[in-house]
Design a protein around this motif. Structure first.
Motif, PDB file in Angstrom:
ATOM      1  N   ARG A  74      36.238 -24.625 -49.192  1.00  0.00           N
ATOM      2  CA  ARG A  74      36.505 -25.631 -50.215  1.00  0.00           C
ATOM      3  C   ARG A  74      35.430 -25.584 -51.279  1.00  0.00           C
ATOM      4  N   LYS A  75      35.762 -26.143 -52.445  1.00  0.00           N
ATOM      5  CA  LYS A  75      34.791 -26.250 -53.534  1.00  0.00           C
ATOM      6  C   LYS A  75      35.084 -27.522 -54.304  1.00  0.00           C
ATOM      7  N   ASP A  76      34.030 -28.276 -54.586  1.00  0.00           N
ATOM      8  CA  ASP A  76      34.153 -29.472 -55.407  1.00  0.00           C
ATOM      9  C   ASP A  76      34.125 -29.088 -56.880  1.00  0.00           C
ATOM     10  N   LEU A  77      34.966 -29.755 -57.666  1.00  0.00           N
ATOM     11  CA  LEU A  77      35.085 -29.493 -59.099  1.00  0.00           C
ATOM     12  C   LEU A  77      34.996 -30.801 -59.873  1.00  0.00           C
ATOM     13  N   LEU A  78      34.892 -30.678 -61.192  1.00  0.00           N
ATOM     14  CA  LEU A  78      34.957 -31.824 -62.099  1.00  0.00           C
ATOM     15  C   LEU A  78      33.983 -32.923 -61.677  1.00  0.00           C
ATOM     16  N   GLU A  79      32.727 -32.532 -61.517  1.00  0.00           N
ATOM     17  CA  GLU A  79      31.671 -33.460 -61.131  1.00  0.00           C
ATOM     18  C   GLU A  79      32.019 -34.176 -59.821  1.00  0.00           C
ATOM     19  N   LYS A  80      32.576 -33.404 -58.903  1.00  0.00           N
ATOM     20  CA  LYS A  80      32.935 -33.844 -57.553  1.00  0.00           C
ATOM     21  C   LYS A  80      34.048 -34.878 -57.523  1.00  0.00           C
ATOM     22  N   LYS A  81      34.803 -34.952 -58.603  1.00  0.00           N
ATOM     23  CA  LYS A  81      35.987 -35.803 -58.578  1.00  0.00           C
ATOM     24  C   LYS A  81      37.178 -35.080 -57.961  1.00  0.00           C
ATOM     25  N   ALA A  82      37.105 -33.757 -57.884  1.00  0.00           N
ATOM     26  CA  ALA A  82      38.216 -32.960 -57.375  1.00  0.00           C
ATOM     27  C   ALA A  82      37.708 -31.959 -56.350  1.00  0.00           C
ATOM     28  N   THR A  83      38.598 -31.559 -55.473  1.00  0.00           N
ATOM     29  CA  THR A  83      38.289 -30.563 -54.448  1.00  0.00           C
ATOM     30  C   THR A  83      39.460 -29.603 -54.333  1.00  0.00           C
ATOM     31  N   VAL A  84      39.165 -28.334 -54.322  1.00  0.00           N
ATOM     32  CA  VAL A  84      40.185 -27.326 -54.040  1.00  0.00           C
ATOM     33  C   VAL A  84      39.816 -26.678 -52.713  1.00  0.00           C
ATOM     34  N   SER A  85      40.799 -26.511 -51.814  1.00  0.00           N
ATOM     35  CA  SER A  85      40.514 -25.978 -50.483  1.00  0.00           C
ATOM     36  C   SER A  85      41.597 -24.992 -50.057  1.00  0.00           C
ATOM     37  N   PHE A  86      41.178 -24.026 -49.256  1.00  0.00           N
ATOM     38  CA  PHE A  86      42.068 -23.002 -48.708  1.00  0.00           C
ATOM     39  C   PHE A  86      41.906 -23.019 -47.191  1.00  0.00           C
ATOM     40  N   ASN A  87      43.011 -23.210 -46.463  1.00  0.00           N
ATOM     41  CA  ASN A  87      42.942 -23.365 -45.012  1.00  0.00           C
ATOM     42  C   ASN A  87      43.940 -22.446 -44.312  1.00  0.00           C
ATOM     43  N   ILE A  88      43.565 -21.963 -43.143  1.00  0.00           N
ATOM     44  CA  ILE A  88      44.436 -21.167 -42.280  1.00  0.00           C
ATOM     45  C   ILE A  88      44.449 -21.811 -40.906  1.00  0.00           C
ATOM     46  N   GLN A  89      45.637 -22.051 -40.379  1.00  0.00           N
ATOM     47  CA  GLN A  89      45.773 -22.628 -39.040  1.00  0.00           C
ATOM     48  C   GLN A  89      46.359 -21.599 -38.080  1.00  0.00           C
ATOM     49  N   ASP A  90      45.866 -21.616 -36.853  1.00  0.00           N
ATOM     50  CA  ASP A  90      46.280 -20.681 -35.799  1.00  0.00           C
ATOM     51  C   ASP A  90      46.092 -19.234 -36.261  1.00  0.00           C
ATOM     52  N   ILE A  91      44.837 -18.903 -36.548  1.00  0.00           N
ATOM     53  CA  ILE A  91      44.503 -17.596 -37.125  1.00  0.00           C
ATOM     54  C   ILE A  91      45.011 -16.454 -36.262  1.00  0.00           C
ATOM     55  N   PHE A  92      44.851 -16.556 -34.949  1.00  0.00           N
ATOM     56  CA  PHE A  92      45.170 -15.450 -34.054  1.00  0.00           C
ATOM     57  C   PHE A  92      46.548 -15.586 -33.398  1.00  0.00           C
ATOM     58  N   LEU A  93      47.346 -16.543 -33.878  1.00  0.00           N
ATOM     59  CA  LEU A  93      48.656 -16.810 -33.267  1.00  0.00           C
ATOM     60  C   LEU A  93      48.515 -16.935 -31.747  1.00  0.00           C
ATOM     61  N   SER A  94      47.544 -17.726 -31.359  1.00  0.00           N
ATOM     62  CA  SER A  94      47.214 -17.856 -29.939  1.00  0.00           C
ATOM     63  C   SER A  94      47.712 -19.164 -29.329  1.00  0.00           C
ATOM     64  N   ARG A  95      48.385 -19.987 -30.134  1.00  0.00           N
ATOM     65  CA  ARG A  95      48.844 -21.279 -29.625  1.00  0.00           C
ATOM     66  C   ARG A  95      50.104 -21.064 -28.781  1.00  0.00           C
ATOM     67  N   ALA A  96      49.918 -20.585 -27.575  1.00  0.00           N
ATOM     68  CA  ALA A  96      51.018 -20.285 -26.671  1.00  0.00           C
ATOM     69  C   ALA A  96      50.914 -21.185 -25.445  1.00  0.00           C
ATOM     70  N   TYR A  97      51.996 -21.863 -25.093  1.00  0.00           N
ATOM     71  CA  TYR A  97      52.016 -22.786 -23.968  1.00  0.00           C
ATOM     72  C   TYR A  97      52.771 -22.131 -22.812  1.00  0.00           C
ATOM     73  N   LYS A  98      52.034 -21.847 -21.749  1.00  0.00           N
ATOM     74  CA  LYS A  98      52.602 -21.156 -20.595  1.00  0.00           C
ATOM     75  C   LYS A  98      52.435 -22.018 -19.345  1.00  0.00           C
ATOM     76  N   SER A  99      53.378 -21.905 -18.447  1.00  0.00           N
ATOM     77  CA  SER A  99      53.278 -22.609 -17.169  1.00  0.00           C
ATOM     78  C   SER A  99      53.920 -21.778 -16.068  1.00  0.00           C
ATOM     79  N   GLN A 100      53.427 -21.980 -14.846  1.00  0.00           N
ATOM     80  CA  GLN A 100      53.983 -21.332 -13.660  1.00  0.00           C
ATOM     81  C   GLN A 100      54.317 -22.403 -12.630  1.00  0.00           C
ATOM     82  N   LEU A 101      55.539 -22.354 -12.121  1.00  0.00           N
ATOM     83  CA  LEU A 101      55.977 -23.263 -11.066  1.00  0.00           C
ATOM     84  C   LEU A 101      56.340 -22.441  -9.839  1.00  0.00           C
ATOM     85  N   ALA A 102      56.048 -22.977  -8.663  1.00  0.00           N
ATOM     86  CA  ALA A 102      56.355 -22.255  -7.425  1.00  0.00           C
ATOM     87  C   ALA A 102      56.664 -23.255  -6.317  1.00  0.00           C
TER      88      ALA A 102
END
Length: 803
Positions: A739-767
């Motif tokens: 992120r970076k603050d702009l306009l005397e810190k009245k504004a903020t521009v940000s770049f975000n990435i979620q689940d970078i490694f595509l690792s959000r996997a939900y697994k279960s085993q029943l027996a």
């Protein structure tokens, strides 16, 4: 794993040893210190407490920092063991002019020095333009909860409350977006102390549509006091929204553009003049999610074992809009009225394709079909609220009354095309669902300060919910190509519940000790009318929820606390409704009208030490239930699984947990939490005995870069956990942003990435003795967004006096 049995006693010894050493150091210091400075920070002109104001004690000779403190929610502060000398008191808080109190003298023989009320003046009376830039992300450990203030770093990396949730100590989200505390669901979520279902039926949608920049703080209670809802075996999360505190006009706007049409836009405006205040906000959002799923199940119960394999993909897109409007009026210094309204609307579309293949042991195919589901849904919700507060002459004596009424409706049309070479499996179905709901919530609280250090709080609650649900299935007639209603797999039912609650808590604080004891009594009634089968039944529960919290302070920033709370999980309507859902013909589910409430005993021993530069809060915890409500899956000779909830037996979790925060050279700020724990699910009746050790944790890091850039990273790992009939595997998530603050810190521009490694996997085993099963659900799109946030504050030079 046997060696892990030494972990809990070792941690206990470490924790108690740390506490005793801190206690010894504090007592040693007190023998040579002067006195204790106490006071209350208030705002002019109404003398209302200023929450979390920073009080610093500066040496009079060179203005160097001697010691500091942070005021509590009511503005009260205490600085113990002050070395004799002359000082200047400096009081600061966001949105207020800095206050200096000179010539504060502490004598050698001093005991308690009461500075009285320190009156702060809002910046609104001084500036024509106000830009809020201070960072206020911090943890305050109260006697029965942790309070996390939301600062600019968290806001810049979060679009919604759902994004904020994952960054809180001990909190995570499950695969559907529901909050978990310490890796377990059944969490009560409140918004400004009121049930979140007043805003709609679907909690993940509420959290996803609620803009992050409307949130002031979030309170996490792992062992809640009797003041809070008795439900929520895992805990209570209270989301506190921002209120108008300064005079004038301020607000902001946010635009976020993401890949695969994940976009959002929001804006809010706040206005305060004299006795009148207004808050308004609107948020629009579109989300698109892609997923895959698989299930492999071996059937042992039939004479010839079979193997079921399901593989498929899914797509879900949702568009929603959420708006809020609030008006508040201060009749005088002691009487305040606030009215508000919230409206939300959403439209969704989904599609899934699932290949179902059943084979014999030699690999030959028994049956095979593809089931394609296409659905569209819509819903809207309206919530209206009234809040009245009256303060009495006696300090901190308060009466409050709240009334909320909400209504909503939703509908969903789904089409199932089941294609197979086997004629009996080839079918086309239509499913129409409609829901209409209404809720009324009434709440009245009275706080009575019996003495300056003892407070009694009493309250009564009433809640009424009604809903009418229709679930209609139709089969396509191959001859005339018309859909024909199928009453065997359709369901129409009505639902009502009434809850009457009374609670009482008593709190007493001394310089070093604090206690809060409470009791909550709840009369709960459910009425379910199975209209389609002409069957009615009711459920009635009377529950007692006691709580106890004891704290021992070592100094102004460190304390040891012991908490206990009894929680209850009452069966939900869908869990009780004996209707059988056949949307997935190989995995059907039904309700159980014989379910009983689950009672959980929660205990926690913790130490905390939080300063402005950072701190930590280690604790030992234990949750125990002897009639746990758990989903049980059985299988028949055809390989069809039936799931329903049952009271299966004992469920326990215990371990060590800590949260921490640290600022390094004002460049790097880190905070997070971690825990090592054991989870157990045991039931002789269901032949279940699952026990496992595990570990979980999350980490947030914010670092200042050249050219006024700031980067952030978020890591979360939710470890394996014992569940009924099996184990749920661990889940890892990594996000990052800049992120970076702009306009005397009245504004903020940000770049975000979620689940970078595509690792959000939900697994279960029943027996079990009759089958073994492995399953997977995973979201397959990495979310990337670019956001622009602008804040403004136009303040008039006079406070105004009109209504």
């Amino acid at each position: 794993m046997k060696s892990n049995s030494f972990l809990v006693p070792l941690v206990t010894l470490f924790l108690l040893g740390s506490a005793l050493s801190v206690s010894y150091a504090a007592e040693k210091k007190s023998s040579i210190a002067g006195g204790n400075l106490v006071g209350k920070v208030v705002e002019a002109p109404n003398n209302t407490g200023v929450s979390f104001a920073t009080v610093a004690l500066l040496a009079a000779k060179d203005s160097s920092l001697a010691v500091g403190s942070v005021a509590d929610l009511n503005g009260v502060f205490s600085i113990p063991n002050v070395t004799p000398g002359n000082y200047i008191v400096r009081v600061t808080n966001i949105g207020y002019q800095t206050l200096f109190v000179p010539n504060v003298s502490v004598a050698t023989e001093a005991n308690v020095i009461d500075l009285g009320m320190l009156v702060m003046v809002a910046e609104a009376q001084k500036l024509n333009e106000v830009t809020i830039t201070a960072e206020k992300s911090m943890i305050v450990d109260d006697i029965d909860k942790k309070i996390i203030s939301i600062g600019q770093d968290l806001l810049a990396s979060s679009n919604s409350v759902s994004d904020l949730m994952e960054k809180l100590p001990a909190v995570s989200l499950d695969e559907n977006g529901n909050p978990q505390v310490r890796g377990k669901g059944n969490v009560v979520v409140l918004i400004d102390g009121k049930p979140s279902n007043l805003y709609g039926n679907d909690l993940p949608t509420i959290l996803q549509s609620f803009p992050a920049n409307l949130i002031e703080r979030i309170e996490v209670m792992t062992t809640p006091s009797a003041k809070y809802e008795g439900e929520g075996a895992s805990g209570v999360i209270d989301i506190i929204t921002k209120k108008v505190k300064i005079r004038g006009t301020n607000g902001g706007a946010r635009l976020s553009l993401g890949n695969k049409k994940n976009n959002s836009a929001s804006g809010n405006v706040n206005y305060k003049a004299g006795k009148f205040g207004l808050t308004s906000s609107i948020n629009a959002q579109s989300t698109n999610r892609y997923s895959k799923r698989s299930l492999n199940r071996e059937n042992f119960i039939s004479e010839t074992p079979t193997f079921l394999q399901q593989t498929g993909t899914g797509e879900n897109n949702n568009k929603n809009i959420f708006g809020r409007l609030g008006l508040n009026y201060d009749f005088n210094e002691k009487n305040t009225l606030e009215v508000g309204a919230n409206y939300s609307r959403n439209n969704s579309g989904n599609r899934s394709d699932i290949l179902n293949q059943t084979t014999f042991g030699d690999g030959s195919i028994k049956e095979e079909f593809t089931r394609i589901n296409r659905g569209n849904g819509n819903g809207e919700s309206m919530n209206m609220s009234l809040d009245y507060r009256k303060k009495f002459d006696k300090e901190n004596q308060l009466f409050s009354f709240t009334a909320n009424y909400s209504l909503g409706e939703s509908g969903n049309d789904s089409f199932f095309d089941q294609e197979s070479n086997i004629d009996s499996l080839d079918r086309h179905q239509k499913n129409l669902r409609n829901n209409n709901r209404r809720s009324l919530f009434l709440n009245s609280d009275y706080t009575w300060p019996i003495t300056p250090k003892a407070t009694l709080e009493v309250g009564i609650r009433s809640r009424f919910n009604t809903s009418d649900n229709t679930n209609s299935f139709y089969n396509l007639n191959a001859e005339n190509q018309e859909f024909v209603f199928d009453p065997r797999i359709s369901n129409i039912f009505g639902y009502k519940d009434q809850t009457y609650t009374g609670f009482m808590t008593f709190s007493k604080k001394t310089d070093m000790w604090g206690i809060r004891a409470g009791l909550r009594v709840t009369d709960y009634n459910q009425d379910i009318n199975q209209i389609s089968s002409n069957r009615q039944f009711g459920v009635h529960f009377l529950t007692l929820v006691p709580s106890l919290a004891i704290t021992r302070k070592f100094n102004d920033v460190s304390q040891l606390k012991l908490n206990y709370s009894r929680r209850v999980q009452r069966p939900e309507a869908d869990w009780l409704n004996p209707f059988t859902d056949v949307s997935d013909p190989r995995n059907i589910q039904t309700g159980n009208p014989d379910l009983k409430p689950e009672f959980t005993h929660k205990a926690e021993l913790g130490y905390s030490s939080y300063e402005t530069s950072g701190g930590w809060g280690p604790s030992l915890f234990m949750d125990y239930s002897n009639n746990a409500i758990t989903r049980i899956r059985t299988i028949d000779e055809n390989g069809i699984a039936l799931s329903r909830y049952d009271n299966v037996g004992r469920e326990m979790a215990y371990g060590f947990e800590t949260d921490f925060s640290k600022t390094v050279w004002e460049v790097l700020k880190i905070n997070g939490s971690g825990r090592v724990f054991r989870s157990e699910v045991v039931s002789a009746m269901a032949q279940i005995d699952n026990r496992t050790w595990s570990y979980s944790g999350n980490l947030n890091a914010f670092i200042k870069l050249p050219m006024d850039f700031r980067a952030s990273a978020y890591l979360n790992y939710e470890g394996p956990r014992a569940i009924a009939q099996g184990t749920r595997e661990g889940v890892f998530v990594a996000n990052m942003g800049i992120r970076k603050d702009l306009l005397e810190k009245k504004a903020t521009v940000s770049f975000n990435i979620q689940d970078i490694f595509l690792s959000r996997a939900y697994k279960s085993q029943l027996a079990t003795e009759t089958y073994s099963q492995n399953s997977l659900w995973q979201q397959t799109n990495r979310l990337i967004n670019l956001s622009f946030n602008y804040r403004f504050g136009k303040i008039s030079s006079r406070s105004g006096s009109g209504a």
